[in-house]
Motif scaffolding. Structure first.
Motif, PDB file in Angstrom:
ATOM      1  N   ARG A   1      27.024  20.395  -1.311  1.00 27.38           N
ATOM      2  CA  ARG A   1      25.734  20.403  -0.618  1.00 27.38           C
ATOM      3  C   ARG A   1      25.853  19.768   0.764  1.00 27.38           C
ATOM      4  O   ARG A   1      25.360  20.313   1.757  1.00 27.38           O
ATOM      5  CB  ARG A   1      24.681  19.666  -1.457  1.00 27.38           C
ATOM      6  CG  ARG A   1      23.288  19.691  -0.853  1.00 27.38           C
ATOM      7  CD  ARG A   1      22.292  18.891  -1.678  1.00 27.38           C
ATOM      8  NE  ARG A   1      22.079  19.476  -3.004  1.00 27.38           N
ATOM      9  CZ  ARG A   1      21.248  18.957  -3.923  1.00 27.38           C
ATOM     10  NH1 ARG A   1      20.584  17.830  -3.648  1.00 27.38           N
ATOM     11  NH2 ARG A   1      21.101  19.537  -5.090  1.00 27.38           N
ATOM     12  N   LEU A   2      26.520  18.626   0.840  1.00 29.91           N
ATOM     13  CA  LEU A   2      26.666  17.933   2.122  1.00 29.91           C
ATOM     14  C   LEU A   2      27.600  18.677   3.066  1.00 29.91           C
ATOM     15  O   LEU A   2      27.336  18.783   4.272  1.00 29.91           O
ATOM     16  CB  LEU A   2      27.182  16.516   1.884  1.00 29.91           C
ATOM     17  CG  LEU A   2      26.182  15.567   1.217  1.00 29.91           C
ATOM     18  CD1 LEU A   2      26.887  14.306   0.735  1.00 29.91           C
ATOM     19  CD2 LEU A   2      25.051  15.203   2.183  1.00 29.91           C
ATOM     20  N   ALA A   3      28.689  19.206   2.558  1.00 29.46           N
ATOM     21  CA  ALA A   3      29.630  19.947   3.400  1.00 29.46           C
ATOM     22  C   ALA A   3      28.991  21.210   3.955  1.00 29.46           C
ATOM     23  O   ALA A   3      29.209  21.577   5.119  1.00 29.46           O
ATOM     24  CB  ALA A   3      30.885  20.291   2.600  1.00 29.46           C
ATOM     25  N   THR A   4      28.184  21.877   3.157  1.00 30.74           N
ATOM     26  CA  THR A   4      27.498  23.080   3.622  1.00 30.74           C
ATOM     27  C   THR A   4      26.518  22.738   4.742  1.00 30.74           C
ATOM     28  O   THR A   4      26.429  23.462   5.744  1.00 30.74           O
ATOM     29  CB  THR A   4      26.760  23.757   2.456  1.00 30.74           C
ATOM     30  OG1 THR A   4      27.706  24.124   1.450  1.00 30.74           O
ATOM     31  CG2 THR A   4      26.021  25.000   2.929  1.00 30.74           C
ATOM     32  N   ALA A   5      25.800  21.628   4.593  1.00 34.04           N
ATOM     33  CA  ALA A   5      24.881  21.202   5.650  1.00 34.04           C
ATOM     34  C   ALA A   5      25.632  20.908   6.941  1.00 34.04           C
ATOM     35  O   ALA A   5      25.194  21.298   8.032  1.00 34.04           O
ATOM     36  CB  ALA A   5      24.111  19.967   5.194  1.00 34.04           C
ATOM     37  N   ALA A   6      26.780  20.244   6.834  1.00 34.03           N
ATOM     38  CA  ALA A   6      27.570  19.937   8.026  1.00 34.03           C
ATOM     39  C   ALA A   6      28.093  21.208   8.684  1.00 34.03           C
ATOM     40  O   ALA A   6      28.062  21.341   9.923  1.00 34.03           O
ATOM     41  CB  ALA A   6      28.735  19.025   7.658  1.00 34.03           C
ATOM     42  N   ASN A   7      28.549  22.152   7.897  1.00 34.69           N
ATOM     43  CA  ASN A   7      29.150  23.373   8.441  1.00 34.69           C
ATOM     44  C   ASN A   7      28.123  24.327   9.032  1.00 34.69           C
ATOM     45  O   ASN A   7      28.410  25.035  10.001  1.00 34.69           O
ATOM     46  CB  ASN A   7      29.956  24.082   7.352  1.00 34.69           C
ATOM     47  CG  ASN A   7      31.185  23.303   6.938  1.00 34.69           C
ATOM     48  OD1 ASN A   7      31.727  22.523   7.721  1.00 34.69           O
ATOM     49  ND2 ASN A   7      31.634  23.497   5.711  1.00 34.69           N
ATOM     50  N   THR A   8      26.938  24.358   8.439  1.00 32.02           N
ATOM     51  CA  THR A   8      25.899  25.279   8.909  1.00 32.02           C
ATOM     52  C   THR A   8      24.943  24.637   9.899  1.00 32.02           C
ATOM     53  O   THR A   8      24.159  25.337  10.537  1.00 32.02           O
ATOM     54  CB  THR A   8      25.078  25.810   7.723  1.00 32.02           C
ATOM     55  OG1 THR A   8      24.406  24.713   7.073  1.00 32.02           O
ATOM     56  CG2 THR A   8      25.968  26.534   6.723  1.00 32.02           C
ATOM     57  N   ARG A   9      25.002  23.299  10.002  1.00 36.81           N
ATOM     58  CA  ARG A   9      24.077  22.528  10.831  1.00 36.81           C
ATOM     59  C   ARG A   9      22.634  22.701  10.373  1.00 36.81           C
ATOM     60  O   ARG A   9      21.704  22.630  11.171  1.00 36.81           O
ATOM     61  CB  ARG A   9      24.237  22.855  12.318  1.00 36.81           C
ATOM     62  CG  ARG A   9      25.607  22.499  12.882  1.00 36.81           C
ATOM     63  CD  ARG A   9      25.695  22.704  14.384  1.00 36.81           C
ATOM     64  NE  ARG A   9      24.807  21.797  15.093  1.00 36.81           N
ATOM     65  CZ  ARG A   9      23.760  22.194  15.822  1.00 36.81           C
ATOM     66  NH1 ARG A   9      23.458  23.466  15.913  1.00 36.81           N
ATOM     67  NH2 ARG A   9      23.012  21.307  16.449  1.00 36.81           N
ATOM     68  N   VAL A  10      22.465  22.895   9.088  1.00 34.14           N
ATOM     69  CA  VAL A  10      21.136  22.966   8.484  1.00 34.14           C
ATOM     70  C   VAL A  10      21.022  21.809   7.499  1.00 34.14           C
ATOM     71  O   VAL A  10      21.727  21.793   6.476  1.00 34.14           O
ATOM     72  CB  VAL A  10      20.904  24.300   7.760  1.00 34.14           C
ATOM     73  CG1 VAL A  10      19.529  24.301   7.085  1.00 34.14           C
ATOM     74  CG2 VAL A  10      21.029  25.464   8.717  1.00 34.14           C
ATOM     75  N   PRO A  11      20.178  20.808   7.784  1.00 25.48           N
ATOM     76  CA  PRO A  11      20.090  19.655   6.877  1.00 25.48           C
ATOM     77  C   PRO A  11      19.723  20.069   5.466  1.00 25.48           C
ATOM     78  O   PRO A  11      19.018  21.068   5.235  1.00 25.48           O
ATOM     79  CB  PRO A  11      18.986  18.806   7.515  1.00 25.48           C
ATOM     80  CG  PRO A  11      18.989  19.191   8.967  1.00 25.48           C
ATOM     81  CD  PRO A  11      19.313  20.665   8.969  1.00 25.48           C
ATOM     82  N   CYS A  12      20.208  19.281   4.512  1.00 29.37           N
ATOM     83  CA  CYS A  12      20.020  19.604   3.100  1.00 29.37           C
ATOM     84  C   CYS A  12      19.111  18.590   2.425  1.00 29.37           C
ATOM     85  O   CYS A  12      18.738  17.559   3.001  1.00 29.37           O
ATOM     86  CB  CYS A  12      21.372  19.642   2.390  1.00 29.37           C
ATOM     87  SG  CYS A  12      22.237  18.055   2.351  1.00 29.37           S
ATOM     88  N   ALA A  13      18.775  18.873   1.192  1.00 29.81           N
ATOM     89  CA  ALA A  13      18.018  17.926   0.374  1.00 29.81           C
ATOM     90  C   ALA A  13      18.895  16.721   0.044  1.00 29.81           C
ATOM     91  O   ALA A  13      20.127  16.801   0.052  1.00 29.81           O
ATOM     92  CB  ALA A  13      17.561  18.609  -0.911  1.00 29.81           C
ATOM     93  N   PRO A  14      18.293  15.577  -0.252  1.00 34.03           N
ATOM     94  CA  PRO A  14      19.076  14.416  -0.690  1.00 34.03           C
ATOM     95  C   PRO A  14      19.936  14.761  -1.901  1.00 34.03           C
ATOM     96  O   PRO A  14      19.652  15.717  -2.637  1.00 34.03           O
ATOM     97  CB  PRO A  14      18.003  13.380  -1.049  1.00 34.03           C
ATOM     98  CG  PRO A  14      16.807  13.782  -0.247  1.00 34.03           C
ATOM     99  CD  PRO A  14      16.847  15.286  -0.193  1.00 34.03           C
TER     100      PRO A  14
END
Length: 259
Positions: free
Chosen positions: A12-25
């Protein structure tokens, strides 16, 4: 430890970093005890992709920052070579999601810190240089809605960092320094060395103890960011930031205008 939950949180965190779309906690998946395992998994993936570890960052050392973020204990993250920038550089907004900036003391070690006990006096002997620094913290979690588990899993909300000029460690008493952080020429944050766990060297001693206990001690050549001396400040594309720390001079950076 629930390996499936750790893996899911890391993705979840890596996807947010790679896409630059913040994720849920990620606190719905893991507890405090599993957070460093998530951090280690994503750092290992970065290393496998070619990044190199250059040091550590200490987080949540300032009472003001703990109050801002609603987290009540210190943590640490890993600094990688592609996070490092030079004094005066333009920082790429393409690397950031929700950036905030803070001013810190940076220590560059010239000796390993493998065997404790550690206190301010013992860790001071391992410091080769002291530098003013800017840390650009950045949460992959939407709205900075974080608990301790969230920020630890997210590599202590590490983003980028900028180091100022080198100074001999005896040139300054770190607990007595004062700091002013300005954005676009306007003072936005201030504090002192004493606001960082009583002394940035105390923060370094805490990290040395913690890292040694975890079996991954600090080594000669490591850069260690002490944690903020004052409140963190949000920044955006086009901003110019500078921090002045008494005895350590001024460190500057700008934020690129690209989206």
């Amino acid at each position: 430890m629930n390996e499936n939950s750790v893996r899911t949180a890391a993705v979840r965190l890596a996807t947010a970093a790679n896409t630059r779309v913040p994720c849920a906690p990620v606190r719905d998946l893991i507890g405090d005890d599993e957070a460093y395992a998530v951090q280690q998994r994503n750092v290992a993936a970065r290393i496998a992709d070619g990044a190199t570890v250059v040091g550590r960052k200490i987080g949540l050392t300032s009472t003001a920052v703990r109050r801002q973020l609603g987290v009540d204990q210190s943590d640490f993250g890993v600094l990688l070579d592609d996070m490092a920038f030079k004094d005066g550089d333009v920082l790429p907004m393409s690397r950031l999601l929700q950036p905030r900036v803070e001013a810190e003391v940076a220590f560059v070690l010239n000796a390993d810190l493998t065997t404790g006990p550690f206190d301010e006096a013992t860790v001071a002997k391992a410091v080769g240089y002291v530098r003013a620094s800017l840390e650009i913290v950045d949460s992959r979690i939407s709205g900075w809605d974080i608990t301790f588990a969230d920020t630890v899993a997210d590599n202590a909300s590490a983003g980028l960092f900028v180091l100022g000029a080198e100074h001999e460690p005896g040139a300054v008493v770190t607990r007595d320094v004062s700091m002013v952080l300005s954005v676009n020429g306007e003072p936005r944050s201030n504090g002192t060395g004493a606001d960082c766990m009583g002394d940035p060297l105390a923060a370094l001693a805490w990290l040395a103890t913690t890292a040694a206990h975890l079996g991954d001690p600090l080594k000669a050549g490591d850069v260690v960011l002490s944690g903020a001396l004052g409140p963190v400040v949000p920044v955006q594309a086009g901003d110019h930031v500078e921090a002045t720390i008494t005895g350590l001079g001024t460190v500057r950076a700008s934020f690129g205008k690209e989206a």
